[in-house]
Write a protein that holds these residues in place. Structure first.
Motif, mmCIF file in Angstrom:
data_model
loop_
_atom_site.group_PDB
_atom_site.id
_atom_site.type_symbol
_atom_site.label_atom_id
_atom_site.label_comp_id
_atom_site.label_asym_id
_atom_site.label_seq_id
_atom_site.Cartn_x
_atom_site.Cartn_y
_atom_site.Cartn_z
ATOM 1 N N LYS B 29 29.220 8.326 16.360
ATOM 2 C CA LYS B 29 29.570 6.915 16.443
ATOM 3 C C LYS B 29 30.301 6.523 15.177
ATOM 4 O O LYS B 29 29.857 6.838 14.068
ATOM 5 C CB LYS B 29 28.298 6.065 16.558
ATOM 6 N N MET B 31 31.699 3.784 12.441
ATOM 7 C CA MET B 31 31.427 2.468 11.899
ATOM 8 C C MET B 31 32.533 2.187 10.883
ATOM 9 O O MET B 31 32.788 3.013 9.998
ATOM 10 C CB MET B 31 30.058 2.481 11.220
ATOM 11 N N VAL B 41 26.172 10.795 13.136
ATOM 12 C CA VAL B 41 25.960 11.912 14.058
ATOM 13 C C VAL B 41 24.542 11.808 14.603
ATOM 14 O O VAL B 41 23.587 11.741 13.827
ATOM 15 C CB VAL B 41 26.146 13.258 13.336
ATOM 16 N N ILE B 42 24.416 11.781 15.903
ATOM 17 C CA ILE B 42 23.107 11.590 16.513
ATOM 18 C C ILE B 42 22.751 12.783 17.377
ATOM 19 O O ILE B 42 23.579 13.278 18.149
ATOM 20 C CB ILE B 42 23.096 10.302 17.361
ATOM 21 N N GLY B 43 21.520 13.267 17.210
ATOM 22 C CA GLY B 43 21.071 14.412 17.994
ATOM 23 C C GLY B 43 20.357 15.410 17.108
ATOM 24 O O GLY B 43 20.091 15.138 15.940
ATOM 25 N N VAL D 30 24.138 -1.859 13.591
ATOM 26 C CA VAL D 30 23.029 -0.921 13.730
ATOM 27 C C VAL D 30 23.500 0.341 14.440
ATOM 28 O O VAL D 30 24.286 0.286 15.382
ATOM 29 C CB VAL D 30 21.884 -1.556 14.539
ATOM 30 N N MET D 31 23.034 1.473 13.958
ATOM 31 C CA MET D 31 23.345 2.744 14.608
ATOM 32 C C MET D 31 22.009 3.432 14.872
ATOM 33 O O MET D 31 21.182 3.558 13.969
ATOM 34 C CB MET D 31 24.210 3.583 13.661
ATOM 35 N N GLU D 32 21.821 3.851 16.114
ATOM 36 C CA GLU D 32 20.532 4.416 16.473
ATOM 37 C C GLU D 32 20.593 5.934 16.406
ATOM 38 O O GLU D 32 21.349 6.563 17.144
ATOM 39 C CB GLU D 32 20.177 3.960 17.899
ATOM 40 N N GLY D 33 19.814 6.523 15.528
ATOM 41 C CA GLY D 33 19.803 7.981 15.394
ATOM 42 C C GLY D 33 18.704 8.595 16.235
ATOM 43 O O GLY D 33 18.061 7.915 17.026
ATOM 44 N N GLU D 34 18.510 9.912 16.070
ATOM 45 C CA GLU D 34 17.486 10.638 16.829
ATOM 46 C C GLU D 34 16.108 10.116 16.462
ATOM 47 O O GLU D 34 15.318 9.739 17.304
ATOM 48 C CB GLU D 34 17.603 12.144 16.491
ATOM 49 N N SER D 35 15.838 10.065 15.151
ATOM 50 C CA SER D 35 14.479 9.734 14.734
ATOM 51 C C SER D 35 14.382 8.371 14.059
ATOM 52 O O SER D 35 13.307 7.847 13.881
ATOM 53 C CB SER D 35 13.991 10.804 13.754
ATOM 54 N N GLN D 36 15.527 7.812 13.648
ATOM 55 C CA GLN D 36 15.435 6.547 12.936
ATOM 56 C C GLN D 36 16.753 5.780 13.072
ATOM 57 O O GLN D 36 17.779 6.346 13.392
ATOM 58 C CB GLN D 36 15.081 6.777 11.470
ATOM 59 N N ILE D 38 19.828 3.266 11.454
ATOM 60 C CA ILE D 38 20.468 2.921 10.191
ATOM 61 C C ILE D 38 21.281 1.646 10.410
ATOM 62 O O ILE D 38 21.723 1.347 11.516
ATOM 63 C CB ILE D 38 21.354 4.061 9.627
ATOM 64 N N VAL D 39 21.412 0.892 9.323
ATOM 65 C CA VAL D 39 22.179 -0.351 9.391
ATOM 66 C C VAL D 39 23.357 -0.232 8.433
ATOM 67 O O VAL D 39 23.174 -0.016 7.232
ATOM 68 C CB VAL D 39 21.311 -1.571 8.991
#
Lengths: 343, 343, 343, 343
Positions: B29, B31, B41-43, D30-36, D38-39
């Motif tokens: 994603k 920003m 990076v997510i995953g 806001v960015m949603e990661g695997e475990s947490q 981040i803003v």
């Protein structure tokens, strides 16, 4: 050893120190200073390990005078040691270059890397088959399969092989495939492993520990030499400091120091030393200028896909560019008679 | 992971990063910041080890968000782990003291030390049978004979035994005699040894490396736990800094940090942490106040004749004095409900 | 001073060293060791600064024996110095607490902070009016206006004022308003400023430099005392190490070391020392247990809106909780007669 | 700035962070990661100094993305800055050498040193008239008299003068005599002094602090530039590490880093950087190879009698030898087109 007494130490305290030293068969001489007395201890230093004078009453501190290493010292062996790896000389004033990926990933990757390394002018292919990694979940290396690929790359290109051995049990198999065994920074004080590589008949490249003093490093080499193997090559790879911009702080003054204190050759690893591919070329050139006997450089056919340490790996193009300038400089140093230092 | 692009990075460069991330089955994603873009990076983080984004064009640096250790983390196991060593609990809020000489020298010395340790209030006798020493010419320990003396001291006093194991081959014999196996600072990243003690069913006390970060230390414990052994005790023993007055700089804030980041217990070694007997008592008291689960203290019946580390060893008298005040303080902390920190 | 000659040094080289020492009116004594000679230099150390023996042929290194500071040393003044700040004693065995925001931001903020500090049990309000900041674009303090607010807070609460002075020109105005002048870590070797505060008649709290050795710190205090001001208070605030989890590494062993080497009092700053509010309480408790004469703690009525150093500031609630336990511990130490160390 | 939330942070906590950011007129994403989660915070970074997000509930840590310095950055000024000192160019690719004694001791000493410096090929005479010394009892410099001798040496030889200014009050007088003003390592964060030299129209050579990060060093230069003086020269002089064999650890990678991050020139001080005359030559050669714009070297007509820093001072003979090789190398680098790095 010199024992420095506290300014307020009593005559009785000084007497106790002297008697304890004499009990060990050593000689004690007192020297009276302006504000405090000191006691010089003369004789075989090893005996003093059984007497902890700093615990005596009235003792402020002790200062070691003589070095604890012998075989690696310049005093013991005034001429530089030249290590011959099947025709490639390390320590004779010429420059040796070891290049290749951080980790052996596949046969294709390694062969490609070896061809690029060779074309650029390196004498060695490097690549880890056994990888010490901070996290247990990171890629840990191909082990013996990786060693086979290294041997295949040697066959294909004529390059020599340098690769790390991380454990005692793997010494025989690594020694079977490698031309030079590397002891990594994290194992610099793995004394059991040092002794093991001290008993084989292959050169050993000993990386400096993450926060090892020169004295500890020289003593680690002494472990190897004291077991009979005198083919030791030092490798400066950066030390841990407070600076976080670079992965480590490459201590090029270690080149000058090792040349002064020891007869053994020293190579420099600017890849781990900086952790940034952009800095590998300037630090390589600087290392050669400082008098290093060689360089060990991370280069990957495709660094963006490297399984380990990509940020510090050169592309084939930047490796080629680096080698051109490094070799130009090395030749010039030779021809023009520039000497970084008198030993 | 967050990828920070250079302020001048082109749209093309950003696209390359995104595609490479997606090729691994991960989500990217973007920003847009004031001066530069970042890519989240997510995953599954482990997949990213195969992609060295820092080598991509236009990438300035990457920042890791999630931790690389799991089993040792407080998130994974919110309640504190209590380790039961044959009835002695470590990590339950009580104080455990391990005392004894640096090295096992003789049966008499060790028995005498054990009796003093016991009388002072310790639960463990400590003493090195395998000694990692900087110089190959220093005393290296009595090995199995030393272990036998430790076992004899246990029999005589009822104290439990904690002692260091320095090599893979010695794990079975040390595990046979010891109640707790110690991994020394120099071996904190001897990953092969960590895995080996991860496969036995005995508690392991893991000393912090000479210049190990908290993150590396936690990952070293993860190596042990990931092999199945969850009985790990951290031991803070001072880190290497520029200060030379003390042998190391004892980092008591590590107690608070470990308590926050992990569920495992932590003990403090003020003897190696300072290298000066005079500082062992104040640092012991401070460690208890900071919330340490235990102390490991060097004490020698006759420190002036100790074969190793005498300057930091307590005499029986100073050990007794220390224990009185330490136990007073520990009891008071308990009774008065003083809590160093909320977890 | 002891001059250690190289093992290969010629008789001629040794003679040159001896003659040069004698030319300065000092005495030289030779001591013959196993492998090398040493030359002891006896007499006024200051004269040696004019002779750089390490540049002489055949000299390996020199070792200083006597200390370069005098007035701050325990030898010079065996009894502890107690500093009286208008009735508040620092160094008499009681505990002094200084609390307040990093920076003075407004009259309201400071008055609120002072009331909270007072209610919790502190004797001093702290707050920066002159702020040394890494970036020129960060908030640099309210300067004299901030000092006025501090004085107003003193008037309102009876608390004493401790605040930093960052430049020579500001010494008079800061001395006019403050009860104790603070020299910050970045100015520990601003020798001109040290001399200036050495000429006033107010106590000075001297923070340890970011990477200052104990010896440099003691010498910095010597600068102040040698100008006539003997009311110096040391303040340990953490040193710079490789560890990045904490902002600095709080060196509590410095408390024990300063108590041993000097007669001056020492307070501890766990807020800058750790950089994390969560660690302030455990490190405060540990500092008191280690024997510190005081604490300086960042507390902000609303830390989330603090203009500076918020992450390490306590909320009023956590400050109150800390103070309760700290005072409990301090009282107990006193009543129970626990002594961190014999001096 | 990126705010990393704790894995367990509640939706409420995240909302609080977002609202606080928006209250400052900034944007939060806001960015949603695997475990947490981040803003990301977007907008003028300076505003964030008023919001200490790390104190908010549920916040794990924050990561700064954009740099705090502007004027010194390569992005702001892509072309290298060339500083013209009365005809001598610093930063144009040529090599500038500054040589002379650590301290100005007498007119004769300085003139002799200047003649030797000149004959060897230097463009600058160096020498301290104001000396910052660890102990108040060490020689502190001749002050204005020393400046007059430096001016006399300039007149006699045509060399330019570089000398240190240690206090605000001395800036005018030093600026009157010197061609380049030096800010010493101990004053790198003496912000008042930085601002003062930022208001004069003379080049300033800014030494790196004893344990300054690159970021702090760049910000210190920003202090000077933000006051209007853009003639700033960096000087790497070694950093403080755990290694004691050398006085400091010379960080030659700083040359590559500064060249990459900034447009300002950088010179290297191998004398303080190593503290050992024997290492000055190899490190000088290495610095030139790494791409340094200049060298500053301690040389004394009679180093054994130097009042300060003798052990690292070169004799006239070793200086001459060094200069020959350094100039040979510098010329070759030029002619052969060796480029340490692409910027």
């Amino acid at each position: 050893m010199v024992v420095i007494m506290h300014p307020d130490a009593s005559a009785e305290s000084i007497k106790e120190v002297i008697e304890a030293v004499q009990d060990l068969g050593l000689t004690a001489k007192v020297m009276e200073g302006e504000s405090q007395k000191i006691v010089g201890v003369i004789g075989d230093k090893a005996k003093m390990c059984c007497l902890n004078v700093e615990s005596f009453k009235g003792v402020e501190k002790t200062v070691n005078i003589s070095k604890s290493y012998k075989l690696v010292s310049r005093e013991f062996h005034p001429q530089p040691t030249v290590i011959d790896v099947d025709g490639i000389k390390i320590g004779d004033g010429s420059l040796v270059v070891m290049a290749g990926p951080c980790a052996v990933e596949s046969k294709e990757q390694l062969l490609e890397a070896a061809q690029i390394a060779k074309a650029g002018g390196a004498q060695f292919i490097r690549g880890g088959a056994y990888k010490p990694r901070t996290s247990p979940y990171s890629f840990q290396g191909l082990e013996e399969l990786g060693l086979k690929y290294l041997a295949a790359a040697r066959e294909a290109t004529g390059l020599k092989v340098v690769t790390e051995v991380t454990e005692v049990e793997a010494v025989p198999v690594v020694a079977e495939y490698a031309d030079v065994l590397q002891i990594g920074a994290r194992n610099m004080q793995n004394f059991r492993l040092l002794k093991e590589v001290g008993r084989i008949d292959k050169p050993v490249m000993l990386k400096r520990g993450l926060s090892a003093t020169l004295d500890e490093w020289l003593n680690a080499a002494e472990y190897i030499m004291s077991e009979g193997n005198s083919k030791v090559i030092f490798c400066e790879r950066g030390i841990r400091t407070y600076e976080t911009y670079t992965r480590n702080t490459l201590d090029l003054s270690a080149v000058a120091a090792i040349k002064h204190l020891s007869h053994l050759p020293i190579v420099v690893d600017p890849s781990h030393g900086t952790g940034k591919w952009r800095m590998v070329k300037p630090m390589s050139i600087a290392a050669v200028a400082a008098g290093a006997d060689g360089l060990i450089i991370e280069m990957h056919p495709n660094p963006a896909k490297a399984l380990s340490d990509g940020p510090q790996s050169l592309t084939p193009e930047s490796y080629k560019d680096l080698m051109q300038d490094v070799l130009k400089l090395s030749n010039f140093m030779h021809e023009s008679g520039i000497k970084p230092q008198e030993i």
